[in-house]
Write an enzyme that holds these catalytic residues in place. Structure first.
Site, PDB file in Angstrom:
ATOM      1  N   ASP A 129       0.837  -1.205   0.000  1.00 19.64           N
ATOM      2  CA  ASP A 129       0.000   0.000   0.000  1.00 19.64           C
ATOM      3  C   ASP A 129       0.870   1.252   0.000  1.00 19.64           C
ATOM      4  OD1 ASP A 129      -2.328   1.855   0.862  1.00 19.64           O
ATOM      5  OD2 ASP A 129      -3.296  -0.099   0.888  1.00 19.64           O
ATOM      6  N   ASP A 143      -1.419   2.337  17.922  1.00 20.31           N
ATOM      7  CA  ASP A 143      -2.155   1.091  17.729  1.00 20.31           C
ATOM      8  C   ASP A 143      -1.447   0.117  16.788  1.00 20.31           C
ATOM      9  OD1 ASP A 143      -4.357   0.325  19.144  1.00 20.31           O
ATOM     10  OD2 ASP A 143      -5.849   1.188  17.801  1.00 20.31           O
ATOM     11  N   HIS A 181      -3.794   6.056   3.665  1.00 15.96           N
ATOM     12  CA  HIS A 181      -4.463   4.850   3.182  1.00 15.96           C
ATOM     13  C   HIS A 181      -3.861   3.565   3.748  1.00 15.96           C
ATOM     14  CE1 HIS A 181      -5.910   1.881   0.160  1.00 15.96           C
ATOM     15  NE2 HIS A 181      -6.938   2.685   0.060  1.00 15.96           N
ATOM     16  N   ASN A 194      -4.470  -3.132  22.999  1.00 13.03           N
ATOM     17  CA  ASN A 194      -3.527  -2.478  23.916  1.00 13.03           C
ATOM     18  C   ASN A 194      -4.179  -1.380  24.749  1.00 13.03           C
ATOM     19  OD1 ASN A 194      -4.029  -0.663  21.881  1.00 13.03           O
ATOM     20  ND2 ASN A 194      -1.884  -0.330  21.315  1.00 13.03           N
ATOM     21  N   SER A 196     -11.253  -0.863  -0.698  1.00 14.00           N
ATOM     22  CA  SER A 196      -9.959  -0.820  -0.017  1.00 14.00           C
ATOM     23  C   SER A 196     -10.104  -1.180   1.451  1.00 14.00           C
ATOM     24  CB  SER A 196      -9.345   0.578  -0.116  1.00 14.00           C
ATOM     25  OG  SER A 196      -8.784   0.810  -1.370  1.00 14.00           O
TER      26      SER A 196
END
Length: 495
Positions: free
Chosen positions: A194, A203, A236, A249, A427
């Site tokens: 990508d 994250d 993206h 987490n 996507s």
């Protein structure tokens, strides 16, 4: 638009001659031979003398000697080898000679099977860099971004991450139930092919593997520098990565497989283009590193559909076919977005979005024309559904083309700037499937790509066509909107 050439087959009519005494026969109509498909519209490409153009060259026989012979022919024609992929007999070449392609194709002793351009404009970046140029008018988006999410991403009491209750998408594919069994196997890595991933996102950071990450946007040359694979101008790839494997987490949200690892394989340059040499580099890197799962949420520029009956476009199709076949042999299973044009991929007629790096034209297209990589053999083609389970209005579809479906509208995930945001597109659907494939790989570590795909399809929740929508054909078990159905993460983790 230039007129397309029609090829007509000649039918033979037989007439009996003579006076033999035989029973009278009733004349039978001879069925007309089926008309040949209409040829696709050629796209003229100008090769300016002195300006660098990019090409792929496919050798006829994949061996060391043939590669050397082809490279000598490239040099003799005025070209420079930029990247070589001897495993598949593909060479990425650049040349400033206006007659380079003509000269190369005329060399009958080169051992070259085919050669063609990768762009309709001169190369703007130097090999090994990702410098680009301004976007042309009408350049398509990979997805529709709905803005940064304004919720509270701080730690919350309980067992869920703060945004997890809002992830309807994970609930739809039963990932929330799967997580009660496992968050995935940390030995499994997913390649996010990508626009790069934000390296320090709270994250994602703990799941990214820098040593398996690469940047391919410098002319298709592998760049393993410490920062080349990171996100620069686009959110993206970071959004896609979060859907696959945002960590559990106590911050933000969780991915479909929050314990698996991530490799950032950057194939989108800073202007949003995914040229063939980038895409080939990306899948070949994934294959060489034997990363078991790969996600491809894009189509290869500059054509939304590459046509096999066009001499200039077919070589790229062949090079990509070889690359993905090699990846499959190396144990890589690929999921890819079906596309956001609300197009019936099983019944192609016209297209007006390509080439998108210069001036798009109205084209006649046909069954030889493919959306790459999603229509390549072995690649899992993913359509998008919205929260009510129906096909998203933007999603491509097609009987015999779509494999499975997954959530793709207003999906909450990680974005650049250490934030979270919602985005829509196929996507966003494809990484849900990549996440489920990662869970399957953890449950079935010795399964081949074909076996993983078979499991994915057989475990999907069947969904029939909506009543009254003539675009959707097929049965409840398989149809052109949802393929085999909506993927099921819970079944993927149940041994």
């Amino acid at each position: 638009m230039s007129s397309s050439t029609r090829i007509t087959r000649l039918g033979l009519t037989l007439t009996a001659v003579g006076t033999l005494l035989v029973p009278a026969l009733t004349a039978q109509a001879v069925p007309a031979a089926p008309a040949a498909p209409q040829a696709s519209t050629p796209v003229p490409i100008v090769y300016p003398e002195g300006q660098t153009m990019s090409y792929v060259v496919n050798v006829g026989k994949v061996n060391h000697g043939q590669m050397l012979k082809a490279e000598r022919a490239v040099k003799a024609a005025g070209g420079t080898v930029v990247q070589r992929w001897p495993e598949i007999g593909v060479i990425v070449v650049q040349s400033t000679k206006s007659r380079f392609l003509e000269t190369l194709r005329a060399d009958r002793k080169s051992g070259i099977e085919s050669a063609g351009p990768t762009r309709t404009v001169p190369v703007s970046e130097a090999p090994g860099s990702d410098a680009g140029r301004a976007l042309p008018p009408g350049h398509r988006k990979l997805a529709d971004f709905e803005g940064a999410y304004t919720g509270d991403a701080s730690p919350a009491a309980g067992t869920l991450d703060p945004f997890e209750p809002e992830q309807w998408n994970n609930a739809m594919i039963k990932a929330d139930q799967a997580h009660k069994i496992t968050d995935g196997d940390r030995k499994v890595t997913v390649a996010i092919v990508d626009s790069g991933i934000e390296a320090n996102h709270p994250d994602l950071a703990q799941n990214i593997v820098p040593s398996l990450s690469v940047n391919c946007t410098g002319g298709g040359v592998t760049d393993t520098s410490a920062t080349g694979w990171q996100a620069t101008t686009s959110y993206h790839g970071t959004h896609v990565a979060g859907t696959v494997a945002a960590a559990r987490n106590d911050v933000g949200m969780v991915g479909v497989a929050p314990a698996v690892k991530l490799a950032s394989v950057k194939v989108v340059n800073d202007d949003g283009f995914i040229y063939p040499e980038y895409a080939i580099c990306g899948i070949m890197w994934t294959a060489q590193k034997q990363i078991p799962v790969a996600n491809h949420s894009y189509y290869v520029d500059p054509f939304e559909f590459w046509c096999g009956d066009q001499r200039d476009q077919a070589p790229v199709m062949e090079a990509l076919r070889r690359a993905y076949a090699f990846a499959d042999k190396r144990g890589v299973v690929s999921a890819a977005a079906a596309g956001n044009s609300a197009y019936d991929l099983a019944n192609k007629t016209t297209n007006d979005s390509s080439p998108n790096d210069s001036t798009p034209i109205q084209r006649q297209i046909n069954k030889t024309c493919k959306d790459l990589p999603t229509e390549l053999p072995g690649v899992v083609t993913v359509s998008a559904v919205q929260q009510d389970g129906n096909l998203a209005s933007f999603s491509n579809f097609g009987d015999g083309v779509i494999d499975v479906a997954a959530p793709g509208r207003s999906i909450l995930s990680t974005v650049t700037g250490n934030r979270w945001g919602r985005a829509s597109g196929t996507s966003m659907a494809s990484p849900h499937v990549a996440g489920v494939l990662a869970l399957l790989k953890g449950t079935h570590p010795n399964a081949s790509p074909a076996q993983l795909v078979s499991l994915l399809k057989s475990q999907a929740t069947n969904k029939p066509c909506p009543a009254g929508d003539a675009r959707c054909t097929g049965t409840a078990q398989y149809n052109g909107f949802y393929g085999e159905g909506i993927v099921d993460a819970l079944k993927a983790v149940q041994k």
